[in-house]
Design a protein around this motif. Structure first.
Motif, short mmCIF file in Angstrom:
data_model
loop_
_atom_site.label_atom_id
_atom_site.label_comp_id
_atom_site.label_asym_id
_atom_site.label_seq_id
_atom_site.Cartn_x
_atom_site.Cartn_y
_atom_site.Cartn_z
N GLY A 64 0.79 -1.22 0.00
CA GLY A 64 0.00 0.00 0.00
C GLY A 64 0.82 1.27 0.00
O GLY A 64 0.28 2.37 0.03
N ARG A 65 2.14 1.15 0.00
CA ARG A 65 3.02 2.32 -0.01
C ARG A 65 3.97 2.30 -1.19
O ARG A 65 5.08 2.81 -1.11
CB ARG A 65 3.80 2.39 1.30
CG ARG A 65 2.90 2.68 2.50
CD ARG A 65 3.70 2.86 3.74
NE ARG A 65 3.95 1.54 4.31
CZ ARG A 65 4.75 1.31 5.32
NH1 ARG A 65 5.40 2.29 5.89
NH2 ARG A 65 4.90 0.09 5.79
N GLY A 66 3.56 1.65 -2.26
CA GLY A 66 4.37 1.65 -3.47
C GLY A 66 5.41 0.55 -3.53
O GLY A 66 6.33 0.61 -4.33
N ARG A 67 5.29 -0.45 -2.65
CA ARG A 67 6.23 -1.57 -2.67
C ARG A 67 5.46 -2.86 -2.87
O ARG A 67 4.34 -3.01 -2.41
CB ARG A 67 7.03 -1.63 -1.38
CG ARG A 67 7.97 -0.46 -1.22
CD ARG A 67 8.76 -0.57 0.05
NE ARG A 67 7.87 -0.49 1.19
CZ ARG A 67 7.98 0.42 2.15
NH1 ARG A 67 8.94 1.30 2.11
NH2 ARG A 67 7.15 0.42 3.15
N VAL A 68 6.10 -3.80 -3.56
CA VAL A 68 5.53 -5.13 -3.76
C VAL A 68 6.45 -6.14 -3.08
O VAL A 68 7.67 -6.09 -3.24
CB VAL A 68 5.40 -5.46 -5.27
CG1 VAL A 68 4.89 -6.86 -5.48
CG2 VAL A 68 4.50 -4.44 -5.96
N LEU A 69 5.86 -7.03 -2.31
CA LEU A 69 6.62 -8.06 -1.62
C LEU A 69 6.40 -9.38 -2.35
O LEU A 69 5.26 -9.82 -2.52
CB LEU A 69 6.16 -8.19 -0.17
CG LEU A 69 6.15 -6.88 0.62
CD1 LEU A 69 5.47 -7.07 1.96
CD2 LEU A 69 7.54 -6.35 0.80
N LEU A 70 7.48 -9.98 -2.83
CA LEU A 70 7.41 -11.24 -3.57
C LEU A 70 7.99 -12.35 -2.71
O LEU A 70 9.16 -12.29 -2.31
CB LEU A 70 8.20 -11.16 -4.87
CG LEU A 70 7.76 -10.16 -5.92
CD1 LEU A 70 8.74 -10.17 -7.09
CD2 LEU A 70 6.37 -10.48 -6.41
N GLY A 71 7.20 -13.39 -2.45
CA GLY A 71 7.71 -14.57 -1.77
C GLY A 71 8.36 -15.48 -2.80
O GLY A 71 7.73 -15.84 -3.79
N LEU A 72 9.62 -15.81 -2.61
CA LEU A 72 10.38 -16.62 -3.57
C LEU A 72 10.84 -17.90 -2.91
O LEU A 72 11.22 -17.91 -1.74
CB LEU A 72 11.59 -15.83 -4.09
CG LEU A 72 11.31 -14.47 -4.72
CD1 LEU A 72 12.60 -13.73 -4.98
CD2 LEU A 72 10.50 -14.63 -5.98
N THR A 73 10.84 -18.98 -3.67
CA THR A 73 11.31 -20.26 -3.18
C THR A 73 12.03 -20.99 -4.30
O THR A 73 11.82 -20.71 -5.47
CB THR A 73 10.15 -21.11 -2.63
OG1 THR A 73 10.66 -22.26 -2.01
CG2 THR A 73 9.17 -21.50 -3.72
N GLY A 74 12.90 -21.92 -3.94
CA GLY A 74 13.60 -22.74 -4.93
C GLY A 74 14.83 -22.05 -5.49
O GLY A 74 15.33 -21.06 -4.98
N GLY A 75 15.33 -22.62 -6.58
CA GLY A 75 16.52 -22.09 -7.22
C GLY A 75 17.79 -22.39 -6.44
O GLY A 75 18.80 -21.70 -6.63
N GLY A 76 17.75 -23.39 -5.54
CA GLY A 76 18.94 -23.73 -4.78
C GLY A 76 19.24 -22.77 -3.65
O GLY A 76 20.33 -22.80 -3.09
N ARG A 77 18.30 -21.89 -3.33
CA ARG A 77 18.50 -20.92 -2.25
C ARG A 77 17.38 -21.06 -1.23
O ARG A 77 16.31 -21.57 -1.55
CB ARG A 77 18.52 -19.50 -2.82
CG ARG A 77 19.75 -19.28 -3.71
CD ARG A 77 19.80 -17.93 -4.36
NE ARG A 77 19.73 -16.85 -3.39
CZ ARG A 77 19.44 -15.59 -3.74
NH1 ARG A 77 19.20 -15.28 -5.00
NH2 ARG A 77 19.38 -14.66 -2.84
N PRO A 78 17.58 -20.59 0.00
CA PRO A 78 16.51 -20.65 1.00
C PRO A 78 15.32 -19.78 0.60
O PRO A 78 15.45 -18.88 -0.25
CB PRO A 78 17.16 -20.10 2.28
CG PRO A 78 18.58 -19.85 1.97
CD PRO A 78 18.81 -20.02 0.51
N ASP A 79 14.18 -20.05 1.20
CA ASP A 79 13.01 -19.20 0.95
C ASP A 79 13.34 -17.76 1.31
O ASP A 79 14.08 -17.49 2.26
CB ASP A 79 11.82 -19.68 1.78
CG ASP A 79 11.31 -21.03 1.32
OD1 ASP A 79 11.72 -21.49 0.24
OD2 ASP A 79 10.48 -21.62 2.03
N ARG A 80 12.78 -16.83 0.55
CA ARG A 80 13.10 -15.42 0.74
C ARG A 80 11.95 -14.54 0.28
O ARG A 80 11.06 -14.98 -0.44
CB ARG A 80 14.38 -15.06 -0.01
CG ARG A 80 14.32 -15.35 -1.49
CD ARG A 80 15.68 -15.82 -2.02
NE ARG A 80 15.60 -16.26 -3.40
CZ ARG A 80 15.36 -17.51 -3.76
NH1 ARG A 80 15.14 -18.44 -2.86
NH2 ARG A 80 15.32 -17.86 -5.03
N VAL A 81 11.99 -13.29 0.69
CA VAL A 81 11.02 -12.28 0.29
C VAL A 81 11.79 -11.14 -0.36
O VAL A 81 12.67 -10.55 0.26
CB VAL A 81 10.20 -11.76 1.49
CG1 VAL A 81 9.25 -10.65 1.06
CG2 VAL A 81 9.43 -12.90 2.15
#
Length: 105
Positions: A64-81
């Protein structure tokens, strides 16, 4: 009795005048809130996240303040936002699940 009739007429006039001013104020505010043609978020074209192959977006939320939060998983890396600026598509930062130094940005 004439005084009561005069008072009722005066109060009715004040009520109508107040409603007219309220309507005028609402119209003025709606004109101020209307954005000029062509304004809003500028298009930035395709944006890359620089994530390894196999990465999936599990969820996407706007704060709501001009930012988008993407939940990412996989790609050989830990889960991240990933925190993305919605105005220009650039990455503002990454939050990693499982420790501060678990994955480089």
């Amino acid at each position: 009795m004439a005084a009561v009739k005069g008072l009722v007429a005066f109060m009715s006039l004040l009520l109508l005048l107040g409603l007219g001013l309220l309507g005028y104020g609402m119209v003025q505010k709606s004109d101020e809130m209307r954005q000029p043609e062509g304004s809003g978020l500028a298009a930035f074209g395709p944006a890359g996240l620089d994530e390894p192959a196999g990465t999936r977006i599990t969820h996407m939320v706007s704060d709501g303040r001009g930012r988008v939060l993407l939940g990412l998983t996989g790609g050989g890396r830990p889960d991240r936002v990933a925190v993305i600026d919605a105005a220009d598509g650039r990455r503002l930062g990454t939050l990693t699940v499982g420790g501060a130094g678990a994955a480089p940005q």
